[in-house]
Write a protein that holds these residues in place. Structure first.
Motif: not given
Length: 197
Positions: A5-12, A14, A50
Motif C-alpha cells: 500500500s505505501t510507496p516503501k512497501e511497493r518498492t520493497r 518490487r 528495506h
C-alpha cells in the motif's frame, strides 16, 4: 506481484519480485545486491532501507516464492472438488508452460538442490514452504479417502519436483515426453482420470 500500500512497501515488493525471479533463474548465489537493485530500477544505496543484509533479502525472497506457490495451490485446490483440483494442479505443475518459465512458479525445482547451502533463515523458510505445500496436497488426498495421505503427499510432491527438475535438463521433445509420462503416472497412482491423447 505481492500487494503493497505505501510507496516503501511497493518498492520493497518490487525488489522481492525481482529477487525471486533472479534466484529462480540463477540460484541464491546468482543475485548480487547492486545487480538486483539495477534490475528493479533502483539505486544500490536504497537496498538497506528495506533489508538488513543480503541474507535477509534471500530469506524474504524465499518467502516471496512460496507465496506464488501458495497462490497456485489455492487456485487449483481451494473450492474445487479434490480430484478435479489435484488433476488441475498436476497438469499445471508439470506443464510445458511451467517448464519454460523458470523465473516464476514453485521454487523447488530451481532451488531445491541448493537450499541446504542457503543462510539459516532462508533454509527455515524453505522448509516451511515445503511443509505447507505437502500439507495442502495431503488435505486433498485425504478428501479422496486415500490411505496414508501424508506419506502419499510427500511422494507426489517429490515426484512433481523431480520430474520438473529433470525436464529442465532436457531438450524440448524429451522434456515434453518426461512431463507427460509423469502427469499420467501420478494421476494413475492417485486414481485420477488420465486425459486422452
Amino acid at each position: 506481484m505481492s500487494e503493497a500500500s505505501t510507496p516503501k512497501e511497493r518498492t520493497r515488493a518490487r525488489i522481492l519480485d525481482e529477487a525471486a525471479k533472479a534466484m529462480r533463474e540463477k540460484g541464491a548465489d546468482g543475485i548480487g545486491v547492486a545487480a538486483l537493485m539495477k534490475r528493479a530500477g533502483l539505486t544500490h544505496g536504497g537496498f538497506y532501507a528495506h533489508f538488513e543484509n543480503r541474507d535477509d533479502l534471500v530469506a524474504h525472497a524465499v518467502d516471496r516464492m512460496f507465496q506464488d506457490s501458495d497462490f497456485v495451490l489455492k487456485r487449483h485446490l481451494a473450492g474445487n472438488e479434490a480430484a478435479k483440483g489435484l488433476s488441475e494442479l498436476i497438469d499445471y505443475y508439470l506443464s510445458e508452460e511451467t517448464w519454460k518459465h523458470t523465473d516464476r512458479g514453485c521454487p523447488l525445482p530451481s532451488l531445491g538442490g541448493e537450499a541446504s547451502r542457503m543462510p539459516t533463515a532462508a533454509r527455515q523458510r524453505f522448509s516451511d514452504g515445503i511443509h505447507a505445500f505437502r500439507a495442502a496436497l495431503a488435505a486433498s488426498l485425504a478428501a479422496l479417502e486415500l490411505p496414508n495421505p501424508e506419506s502419499l503427499a510427500a511422494s507426489v510432491l517429490a515426484e512433481m519436483v523431480g520430474a520438473m527438475t529433470l525436464a529442465r535438463t532436457l531438450d524440448e521433445d524429451a522434456a515434453r515426453l518426461a512431463l507427460g509420462a509423469s502427469r499420467d503416472q501420478l494421476k494413475r497412482r492417485i486414481g485420477l482420470p488420465i486425459d486422452a491423447g
